[in-house]
Design an enzyme around this catalytic site. Structure first.
Site, PDB file in Angstrom:
ATOM      1  N   LYS A 116       0.811  -1.222   0.000  1.00 20.81           N
ATOM      2  CA  LYS A 116       0.000   0.000   0.000  1.00 20.81           C
ATOM      3  C   LYS A 116       0.846   1.275   0.000  1.00 20.81           C
ATOM      4  CE  LYS A 116      -4.145  -1.975   2.165  1.00 20.81           C
ATOM      5  NZ  LYS A 116      -3.704  -3.377   2.193  1.00 20.81           N
ATOM      6  N   GLU A 200      -2.163   7.281   7.480  1.00 20.90           N
ATOM      7  CA  GLU A 200      -2.717   8.312   6.624  1.00 20.90           C
ATOM      8  C   GLU A 200      -3.898   8.964   7.311  1.00 20.90           C
ATOM      9  OE1 GLU A 200      -3.560   6.304   2.982  1.00 20.90           O
ATOM     10  OE2 GLU A 200      -5.366   5.318   3.725  1.00 20.90           O
ATOM     11  N   HIS A 235     -14.982  -3.938   8.227  1.00 22.58           N
ATOM     12  CA  HIS A 235     -14.321  -3.502   6.995  1.00 22.58           C
ATOM     13  C   HIS A 235     -14.590  -4.440   5.820  1.00 22.58           C
ATOM     14  CE1 HIS A 235     -12.267  -0.545   9.459  1.00 22.58           C
ATOM     15  NE2 HIS A 235     -11.776  -1.500  10.216  1.00 22.58           N
ATOM     16  N   ARG A 293      -7.856  -7.819  -9.301  1.00 22.76           N
ATOM     17  CA  ARG A 293      -8.610  -9.048  -9.537  1.00 22.76           C
ATOM     18  C   ARG A 293     -10.094  -8.719  -9.691  1.00 22.76           C
ATOM     19  NH1 ARG A 293      -6.515  -8.651  -4.464  1.00 22.76           N
ATOM     20  NH2 ARG A 293      -7.928  -8.573  -2.697  1.00 22.76           N
TER      21      ARG A 293
END
Length: 445
Positions: A116, A200, A235, A293
């Site tokens: 990431k 972040e 999530h 994907r």
């Protein structure tokens, strides 16, 4: 076109892929574990091969076993589905190295986006909006505290590798950051990608919106619209709908253009999803990740575009012309994940399925992984099926969704069908004015 395709996944997505592969006149080969011998996808394939016991580490995640199955069945291509080995760059490289076609992006693309932090840096260089955060791994808590002060609380802490929300936590102060960092580091150390952690800016009340892309031969990327996927628990996405009720024409145009730049920046090929968070206060959006994907929520995009994404994947991998273009959606589609779990606390609810009665009618599509008589075990995740509806507009789609959920009967294991019925009637969802915290507000404990 390939003579045969081995599908390296299980359940719902394996059935979904097998249907299109066979419709294209290509031989569909399934691999399965001992626990899945009776599941529909095994019987639906032209050929099926047992590759190991129920434990996924010794079957679906065993790259050597899958490659041996491809050799034994003389498969000419491998479709990884959307789980297990789908995001494994090393496996993609091994497939290509054995002169088999890999139905997905190149191994290098998978590797570049799996990290990431690396993906954030690539997106920034490509002009894709990225939330304030770090540009290199955070090695320790002290550095994390310093970076959080620079970024500004609250911050989101997450492992740099992996997905599915594992190890993800928000921190609103220094104490919370220490706890969140420890969690993320612990999860990261158990992931194949290493122990790196990133920080972040946390966006309160954010909406989660993903864009479906197709990377074509020659480097061109096409965006096929967005999907709203803000209804999540732990999530994990429960509902997807398109078009997003929270995205207007101007924002949509900017978001789709950014998704195309993201795909081009990493040399994406085949089906992928670029995920964004939308800040409700500023109307700005920020890159989250690029999944290389087929996404679990792809069916709603297929309903409003008329594009079979699996067919396009095969054609791109075979070097054949594709028919997908960036066209406006027709109607409104809602996709609901039917899960084997308690509808109050979302705890797993395995068991034998004694009744499975699907709703029928115009505008209804069900991608199912199970049938009556099958057993839901604790070895795999809770998804049973995806129930999708297509309506002329959002109101029409909501009415069809409510009726379809009410008519769907599954007995034996616990399911979240009662929760889905409650959700569809919830004022925030009904109005389309919801965010990623909706489920937490519905189930505060």
């Amino acid at each position: 076109m390939f003579e045969s395709v081995l599908v390296a996944d299980r359940g719902e997505i394996a059935s979904r892929i097998v249907h299109t592969v066979r419709a294209m006149g290509v031989k569909a080969i399934a691999v399965y574990s001992e626990a899945d011998a009776g599941l529909p996808f095994v019987a639906e394939a032209d050929e099926s091969l047992l590759i190991g016991p129920a434990d996924p580490a010794r079957s679906y995640l065993d790259a050597a076993a899958v490659l041996e199955a491809a050799r034994r069945t003389n498969a000419r291509a491998v479709h990884p589905g959307h789980g297990f080995l789908a995001g494994n760059a090393a496996f993609a490289g091994e497939v290509a190295g054995r002169d088999l076609a890999w139905i997905g992006p190149p191994a290098l693309t998978i590797a570049r986006t799996a990290d990431k932090i690396n993906a954030r840096n690539l997106m920034k260089e490509a002009g894709v909006p990225v939330a304030p955060g770090v540009w290199e791994p955070v090695p320790d808590v002290r550095t994390a505290l310093e970076e959080a002060e620079r970024i500004g609380y609250p911050v989101m802490v997450k492992p740099a590798a992996g997905g599915g929300g594992a190890g993800l936590a928000a921190a609103h102060d220094g104490d919370g950051l220490c706890r969140a960092y420890a969690l993320a580091r612990d999860v990261a150390e158990r992931l194949p990608g290493g122990a790196e952690v990133l920080l972040e800016r946390y966006i309160a009340g954010a909406r989660h919106v993903e864009v479906q892309i197709l990377g074509l031969d020659g480097g061109a990327v096409v965006a096929l619209g967005e999907r709203e996927c803000s209804v999540q628990r732990r999530h994990q996405k429960i509902v997807e709908e398109t078009p997003s009720p929270g995205v207007g024409p101007a924002l949509r145009e900017r978001m789709l253009a950014a998704a195309v730049r993201a795909g081009e920046a990493v040399g994406h090929r085949g089906a992928g999803t670029v995920e964004f968070l939308v800040d409700p206060l500023t109307g700005e959006f920020y890159f989250v990740e690029l999944n290389t994907r087929l996404a679990a929520g792809h069916a709603v995009t297929e309903l409003v575009t008329g594009v079979d994404l699996v067919e396009q994947q095969l054609r791109i991998a075979a070097g054949e012309p594709v028919s997908a273009t960036a066209t406006a959606p027709r109607g409104h589609a809602i996709g609901l994940r039917v899960l084997a779990e308690d509808p109050r606390r979302f705890l797993p609810g395995p068991g034998e399925i004694t009744v499975w009665e699907e709703p029928v009618g115009e505008g209804i599509r069900i991608d199912a992984g199970y049938a009556e008589g099958n057993a839901v075990t604790s070895y795999y995740g809770p998804p049973l099926a995806t129930l999708c509806v297509l309506g002329d507009d959002r109101g029409h789609a909501l009415r069809r969704a409510r009726a379809a959920v009410a008519a769907f009967r599954i007995e034996g294991p616990a399911t979240n069908l009662p929760f889905l019925a409650e959700l569809l009637d919830h004022p925030e969802f009904a109005k389309g004015a919801y965010d990623t915290a909706l489920v937490a507000r519905m189930r505060p404990h």
